[in-house]
Design a protein around this motif. Structure first.
Motif, mmCIF file in Angstrom:
data_model
loop_
_atom_site.group_PDB
_atom_site.id
_atom_site.type_symbol
_atom_site.label_atom_id
_atom_site.label_comp_id
_atom_site.label_asym_id
_atom_site.label_seq_id
_atom_site.Cartn_x
_atom_site.Cartn_y
_atom_site.Cartn_z
ATOM 1 N N MET A 1 0.847 -1.182 0.000
ATOM 2 C CA MET A 1 0.000 0.000 0.000
ATOM 3 C C MET A 1 0.891 1.243 0.000
ATOM 4 O O MET A 1 1.866 1.327 0.748
ATOM 5 C CB MET A 1 -0.906 0.001 1.235
ATOM 6 C CG MET A 1 -2.002 1.067 1.192
ATOM 7 S SD MET A 1 -3.207 0.795 2.515
ATOM 8 C CE MET A 1 -2.591 1.946 3.706
ATOM 9 N N ALA A 2 0.588 2.196 -0.838
ATOM 10 C CA ALA A 2 1.405 3.403 -0.945
ATOM 11 C C ALA A 2 1.289 4.233 0.328
ATOM 12 O O ALA A 2 0.238 4.311 0.956
ATOM 13 C CB ALA A 2 0.963 4.230 -2.147
ATOM 14 N N ALA A 3 2.411 4.851 0.717
ATOM 15 C CA ALA A 3 2.424 5.706 1.905
ATOM 16 C C ALA A 3 1.594 6.960 1.653
ATOM 17 O O ALA A 3 1.483 7.443 0.527
ATOM 18 C CB ALA A 3 3.858 6.070 2.263
ATOM 19 N N GLU A 4 1.015 7.491 2.734
ATOM 20 C CA GLU A 4 0.248 8.729 2.632
ATOM 21 C C GLU A 4 1.208 9.900 2.431
ATOM 22 O O GLU A 4 2.195 10.039 3.151
ATOM 23 C CB GLU A 4 -0.559 8.952 3.909
ATOM 24 C CG GLU A 4 -1.313 10.278 3.931
ATOM 25 C CD GLU A 4 -1.782 10.659 5.327
ATOM 26 O OE1 GLU A 4 -2.415 11.730 5.452
ATOM 27 O OE2 GLU A 4 -1.498 9.921 6.290
ATOM 28 N N LEU A 5 0.915 10.725 1.459
ATOM 29 C CA LEU A 5 1.722 11.910 1.209
ATOM 30 C C LEU A 5 1.220 13.033 2.114
ATOM 31 O O LEU A 5 0.060 13.424 2.037
ATOM 32 C CB LEU A 5 1.607 12.326 -0.257
ATOM 33 C CG LEU A 5 2.554 13.420 -0.748
ATOM 34 C CD1 LEU A 5 3.999 12.960 -0.656
ATOM 35 C CD2 LEU A 5 2.221 13.792 -2.196
ATOM 36 N N ILE A 6 2.090 13.533 2.991
ATOM 37 C CA ILE A 6 1.648 14.570 3.922
ATOM 38 C C ILE A 6 2.029 15.961 3.442
ATOM 39 O O ILE A 6 1.272 16.921 3.613
ATOM 40 C CB ILE A 6 2.188 14.299 5.349
ATOM 41 C CG1 ILE A 6 1.480 15.203 6.353
ATOM 42 C CG2 ILE A 6 3.709 14.436 5.440
ATOM 43 C CD1 ILE A 6 1.685 14.790 7.797
ATOM 44 N N VAL A 7 3.195 16.111 2.805
ATOM 45 C CA VAL A 7 3.652 17.398 2.297
ATOM 46 C C VAL A 7 4.080 17.260 0.849
ATOM 47 O O VAL A 7 4.823 16.339 0.509
ATOM 48 C CB VAL A 7 4.841 17.943 3.127
ATOM 49 C CG1 VAL A 7 5.497 19.142 2.432
ATOM 50 C CG2 VAL A 7 4.391 18.341 4.531
ATOM 51 N N ARG A 8 3.601 18.151 0.009
ATOM 52 C CA ARG A 8 4.073 18.228 -1.389
ATOM 53 C C ARG A 8 4.377 19.687 -1.717
ATOM 54 O O ARG A 8 3.499 20.550 -1.617
ATOM 55 C CB ARG A 8 3.047 17.655 -2.354
ATOM 56 C CG ARG A 8 3.365 17.976 -3.833
ATOM 57 C CD ARG A 8 2.609 17.053 -4.770
ATOM 58 N NE ARG A 8 3.263 15.749 -4.834
ATOM 59 C CZ ARG A 8 2.780 14.690 -5.505
ATOM 60 N NH1 ARG A 8 1.615 14.791 -6.127
ATOM 61 N NH2 ARG A 8 3.439 13.544 -5.522
ATOM 62 N N LEU A 9 5.612 19.937 -2.068
ATOM 63 C CA LEU A 9 6.041 21.261 -2.527
ATOM 64 C C LEU A 9 6.250 21.193 -4.025
ATOM 65 O O LEU A 9 6.973 20.318 -4.513
ATOM 66 C CB LEU A 9 7.340 21.681 -1.831
ATOM 67 C CG LEU A 9 7.359 21.582 -0.293
ATOM 68 C CD1 LEU A 9 8.715 22.027 0.241
ATOM 69 C CD2 LEU A 9 6.233 22.394 0.325
ATOM 70 N N GLN A 10 5.616 22.108 -4.747
ATOM 71 C CA GLN A 10 5.678 22.098 -6.211
ATOM 72 C C GLN A 10 6.196 23.440 -6.711
ATOM 73 O O GLN A 10 5.485 24.446 -6.668
ATOM 74 C CB GLN A 10 4.293 21.818 -6.804
ATOM 75 C CG GLN A 10 3.719 20.452 -6.435
ATOM 76 C CD GLN A 10 2.309 20.266 -6.968
ATOM 77 O OE1 GLN A 10 1.471 21.148 -6.836
ATOM 78 N NE2 GLN A 10 2.052 19.117 -7.575
ATOM 79 N N GLY A 11 7.439 23.450 -7.142
ATOM 80 C CA GLY A 11 8.021 24.645 -7.751
ATOM 81 C C GLY A 11 7.974 25.884 -6.888
ATOM 82 O O GLY A 11 7.729 26.985 -7.385
ATOM 83 N N LEU A 12 8.225 25.734 -5.582
ATOM 84 C CA LEU A 12 8.135 26.874 -4.670
ATOM 85 C C LEU A 12 9.198 27.920 -4.984
ATOM 86 O O LEU A 12 10.378 27.606 -5.148
ATOM 87 C CB LEU A 12 8.335 26.432 -3.227
ATOM 88 C CG LEU A 12 7.196 25.769 -2.465
ATOM 89 C CD1 LEU A 12 7.522 25.748 -0.979
ATOM 90 C CD2 LEU A 12 5.869 26.452 -2.708
ATOM 91 N N THR A 13 8.784 29.167 -5.028
ATOM 92 C CA THR A 13 9.708 30.289 -5.109
ATOM 93 C C THR A 13 9.402 31.255 -3.974
ATOM 94 O O THR A 13 8.271 31.339 -3.497
ATOM 95 C CB THR A 13 9.614 31.034 -6.459
ATOM 96 O OG1 THR A 13 8.286 31.593 -6.582
ATOM 97 C CG2 THR A 13 9.887 30.104 -7.621
ATOM 98 N N LYS A 14 10.438 31.963 -3.547
ATOM 99 C CA LYS A 14 10.253 32.983 -2.532
ATOM 100 C C LYS A 14 11.231 34.114 -2.807
ATOM 101 O O LYS A 14 12.447 33.898 -2.882
ATOM 102 C CB LYS A 14 10.485 32.434 -1.126
ATOM 103 C CG LYS A 14 10.282 33.459 -0.016
ATOM 104 C CD LYS A 14 8.837 33.950 0.062
ATOM 105 C CE LYS A 14 8.637 34.963 1.175
ATOM 106 N NZ LYS A 14 7.232 35.421 1.277
ATOM 107 N N VAL A 15 10.683 35.315 -2.988
ATOM 108 C CA VAL A 15 11.491 36.493 -3.282
ATOM 109 C C VAL A 15 11.317 37.505 -2.165
ATOM 110 O O VAL A 15 10.189 37.796 -1.737
ATOM 111 C CB VAL A 15 11.079 37.117 -4.636
ATOM 112 C CG1 VAL A 15 11.872 38.392 -4.897
ATOM 113 C CG2 VAL A 15 11.289 36.116 -5.765
ATOM 114 N N PHE A 16 12.429 38.029 -1.675
ATOM 115 C CA PHE A 16 12.414 39.096 -0.677
ATOM 116 C C PHE A 16 12.963 40.361 -1.320
ATOM 117 O O PHE A 16 13.963 40.334 -2.029
ATOM 118 C CB PHE A 16 13.284 38.736 0.530
ATOM 119 C CG PHE A 16 12.773 37.562 1.322
ATOM 120 C CD1 PHE A 16 11.718 37.711 2.207
ATOM 121 C CD2 PHE A 16 13.361 36.311 1.184
ATOM 122 C CE1 PHE A 16 11.257 36.633 2.954
ATOM 123 C CE2 PHE A 16 12.909 35.229 1.915
ATOM 124 C CZ PHE A 16 11.855 35.393 2.806
#
Length: 234
Positions: A1-16
């Motif tokens: 059985m596949a594990a439960e995915l709790i966090v998925r980050l997709q192409g995160l960017t952060k500009v300050f």
């Protein structure tokens, strides 16, 4: 059985900042974390690891990309909804312990339960159990200045797990401890991950602490440079 995915980050960017002061802290970070995993995040200062941790902890928002928590797009939540996610599903451990100095260990651990409006008796019972789970039976009524650094970090850990979070975020949890106490805290976190199934994401700059995790994710210049399974000794 596949594990439960709790966090998925997709192409995160952060500009300050803007113009000449513009800094790209994250430049397209994608990462999956399964329920029950233990991930150590490493990287030099300015690599983006703490920025990424703040976004996962709903303490900051990305400039672009998506953060999904159990398939819910966190970026689509209101501030109140984000606060509820943080309160009911996330636990935090900080390098500086962040304990109330004039308050006993058990009262410090009760704090998150007060925000949840748990009744006084149940609150005290849950806090006492959490302190027992982190090896502090008999120290419940001591104030932080009566505890060692390692004991204070155990109180902080009890406070983080008393709500039974789905995800525990630890930011340099051994940064203020000597070597022996650091290994004690890492053994504690490993045990919580193994016996309670708590998913842990930990930022650290110490390779020997990172090796307690199941995976080490290396950040560099706002990107993930490596994502490796930790090989454990037989």
């Amino acid at each position: 059985m596949a594990a439960e995915l709790i966090v998925r980050l997709q192409g995160l960017t952060k500009v300050f900042g803007e113009g000449a002061g513009r800094v790209e802290a994250l430049r397209g970070v994608s990462l999956d974390i399964d329920a029950g995993d233990f991930v150590a995040i490493m990287g030099p200062s300015g690599s983006g690891k703490s920025t990424c941790m703040n976004i996962v902890g709903c303490l900051d928002a990305p400039t672009g990309g998506h953060y999904l928590f159990r398939d819910v797009d966190v970026g689509a939540l209101s501030q109140d909804q984000s606060a509820l996610l943080r309160r009911h599903y996330l636990g935090f451990i900080f390098q500086g312990y962040n304990l109330l100095p004039r308050t006993s260990a058990v009262e410090n651990v009760e704090l998150p339960l007060i925000y949840r409006q748990v009744g006084a008796k149940d609150r005290r019972d849950l806090a006492m159990k959490a302190l027992f789970d982190v090896g502090l039976k008999g120290w419940e009524h001591h104030k932080p200045n009566e505890l060692s650094g390692g004991q204070q970090q155990r109180v902080a850990t009890a406070r983080a797990i008393v709500t039974e979070p789905a995800l525990l975020l630890a930011d340099e949890p051994t940064g203020n401890l000597d070597t022996a106490r650091s290994h004690e805290i890492m053994e504690l976190l490993t045990g919580l991950n193994r016996t309670k199934g708590i998913t842990i994401v930990m930022v650290t700059h110490e390779p020997d602490m990172a090796r307690y995790a199941r995976r080490i994710v290396q950040f560099k210049d706002g990107l993930i440079e490596a994502n490796d399974i930790v090989e454990k000794a037989a």
